[in-house]
Design an enzyme around this catalytic site. Structure first.
Site, mmCIF file in Angstrom:
data_model
loop_
_atom_site.group_PDB
_atom_site.id
_atom_site.type_symbol
_atom_site.label_atom_id
_atom_site.label_comp_id
_atom_site.label_asym_id
_atom_site.label_seq_id
_atom_site.Cartn_x
_atom_site.Cartn_y
_atom_site.Cartn_z
ATOM 1 N N GLY A 60 53.885 48.963 84.840
ATOM 2 C CA GLY A 60 54.858 48.200 83.920
ATOM 3 C C GLY A 60 54.970 46.930 84.156
ATOM 4 O O GLY A 60 54.269 46.180 85.008
ATOM 5 N N GLN A 63 58.501 41.774 85.908
ATOM 6 C CA GLN A 63 59.527 40.633 85.806
ATOM 7 C C GLN A 63 59.671 40.422 84.391
ATOM 8 O O GLN A 63 58.594 40.068 83.675
ATOM 9 C CB GLN A 63 59.122 39.480 86.450
ATOM 10 C CG GLN A 63 59.839 38.265 86.906
ATOM 11 C CD GLN A 63 59.092 37.110 87.739
ATOM 12 O OE1 GLN A 63 57.889 37.029 87.808
ATOM 13 N NE2 GLN A 63 59.870 36.550 88.673
ATOM 14 N N GLU A 80 54.373 33.835 78.779
ATOM 15 C CA GLU A 80 53.441 34.059 77.617
ATOM 16 C C GLU A 80 52.114 35.011 77.968
ATOM 17 O O GLU A 80 51.849 35.579 77.438
ATOM 18 C CB GLU A 80 52.896 32.939 76.930
ATOM 19 C CG GLU A 80 52.206 33.017 75.649
ATOM 20 C CD GLU A 80 51.827 31.588 74.918
ATOM 21 O OE1 GLU A 80 50.744 31.730 74.100
ATOM 22 O OE2 GLU A 80 52.614 30.705 75.010
ATOM 23 N N ARG A 82 52.271 37.365 80.286
ATOM 24 C CA ARG A 82 52.834 38.697 80.432
ATOM 25 C C ARG A 82 52.869 39.215 78.669
ATOM 26 O O ARG A 82 52.625 40.457 78.569
ATOM 27 C CB ARG A 82 54.106 38.538 81.102
ATOM 28 C CG ARG A 82 53.948 38.912 82.525
ATOM 29 C CD ARG A 82 55.570 38.318 83.070
ATOM 30 N NE ARG A 82 55.915 37.195 83.234
ATOM 31 C CZ ARG A 82 56.643 36.595 83.459
ATOM 32 N NH1 ARG A 82 57.799 37.127 83.594
ATOM 33 N NH2 ARG A 82 56.882 35.367 83.452
ATOM 34 N N ASN A 114 54.444 26.344 84.352
ATOM 35 C CA ASN A 114 53.062 26.393 84.623
ATOM 36 C C ASN A 114 52.596 25.502 85.723
ATOM 37 O O ASN A 114 51.534 25.656 86.062
ATOM 38 C CB ASN A 114 52.486 25.992 82.941
ATOM 39 C CG ASN A 114 52.479 26.931 82.170
ATOM 40 O OD1 ASN A 114 51.383 28.036 82.027
ATOM 41 N ND2 ASN A 114 53.485 27.191 81.236
ATOM 42 N N ARG A 117 51.862 26.972 88.914
ATOM 43 C CA ARG A 117 50.751 28.125 89.004
ATOM 44 C C ARG A 117 49.259 27.354 89.396
ATOM 45 O O ARG A 117 49.345 26.216 89.149
ATOM 46 C CB ARG A 117 50.547 28.797 87.585
ATOM 47 C CG ARG A 117 51.323 29.526 87.128
ATOM 48 C CD ARG A 117 51.060 30.221 85.719
ATOM 49 N NE ARG A 117 52.118 31.424 85.321
ATOM 50 C CZ ARG A 117 52.072 32.382 85.742
ATOM 51 N NH1 ARG A 117 51.035 33.029 86.771
ATOM 52 N NH2 ARG A 117 53.023 33.481 85.486
#
Length: 282
Positions: A60, A63, A80, A82, A114, A117
């Site tokens: 599932g 977050q 985005e 996810r 972003n 990341r």
């Protein structure tokens, strides 16, 4: 998301920092969600989305994504990847937190999320830094402090945007590295740039080899120029200080009665960046 953003998000606007314990998570129909128009990421790797999709199928969505209400449903502020993976997994709804955000806050959240990341390309990261500085009217030094990054790191990345689009596209596609790009910025005869790029790709040259190649080419250019009187150490130190500040080549010419400072720029965007630094330091 709060953990991934670290101190960068709260430093910019703590009033919109995310604490999911204080907000209700809702199941929102995926069909009512649309991508963030301020998303700095231009490409989403298919294999990464596929891997995330498989995780979502098994476990599932762990977050919630962050949305804001728009005229037609919702806009994705953060999450985005996810959203795309959930859509691929065939989910009809996605857990989300609805936030009341301005366009500026939405853009900043997307950029900052972003930037934390590690899979952004150097060009995407550079564009994010550049956009934050322009939108917020801040210097590289201030941005570095707020994001917990070093100023040279930000300066070196932003300078990549001065390269021609044909070269930044190769860096964006990871056909050339950030190191290759930095080396290419040092080429004095920019007309030779396409030839150098083709040589890098054809012969699979590493960064060190490119630096040596460009150094040899630059020496030839210097030999063809009239010899100049060697600058004193004080002037050289000031040039180095200004190069670090502006992220580009700076030359100081000192005469008997007056002198001049030359700041190099590559295109209109680079000139605008330098002008912004000058205005913010005035």
């Amino acid at each position: 998301m709060a953990r991934g953003l670290g101190k960068g998000l709260g430093s910019f606007f703590p009033e919109v920092d995310v604490d999911l314990n204080d907000e209700s998570v809702k199941e929102i129909p995926i069909q009512q969600c649309r991508p963030n128009p301020y998303q700095p990421r231009k490409t989403f790797q298919a294999d990464a989305i596929e891997e995330l999709k498989e995780s979502i199928v098994q476990h599932g969505i762990l977050q919630p994504i962050i949305l804001r209400t728009s005229i037609k449903g919702y806009e994705i502020v953060v999450g985005e990847r996810r959203f795309r993976a959930a859509k691929e997994a065939g989910l009809e709804t996605i857990p989300a937190v609805i936030r009341d955000l301005s366009d500026e806050q939405m853009m900043e959240l997307a950029l900052l999320e972003n930037l934390q990341r590690e899979d952004l390309t150097p060009i995407e990261e550079a564009q994010a830094y550049d956009r934050l500085m322009n939108e917020l009217g801040i210097t590289q030094e201030t941005l570095a402090q707020r994001l917990g990054k070093s100023r040279p790191h930000i300066a070196n990345l932003v300078r990549l945007l001065s390269l021609p689009e044909s070269v930044t596209a190769l860096i964006n596609n990871r056909e050339l590295s950030m190191g290759h790009g930095r080396a290419l910025l040092g080429l004095k005869d920019q007309e030779k740039l396409p030839l150098i790029v083709n040589k890098i790709r054809k012969e699979n040259l590493n960064v060190r080899q490119v630096e040596m190649l460009i150094s040899n080419l630059n020496e030839k250019v210097i030999k063809n120029k009239p010899k100049k009187e060697k600058k004193d150490i004080f002037i050289q130190a000031k040039e180095s200080e200004l190069r670090e500040h502006f992220g580009t080549n700076v030359s100081i010419q000192k005469g008997k009665r007056k002198g001049k400072i030359e700041i190099e720029f590559f295109n209109q965007e680079d000139l605008d960046r330098i002008m912004m630094l000058l205005k913010n330091n005035s």
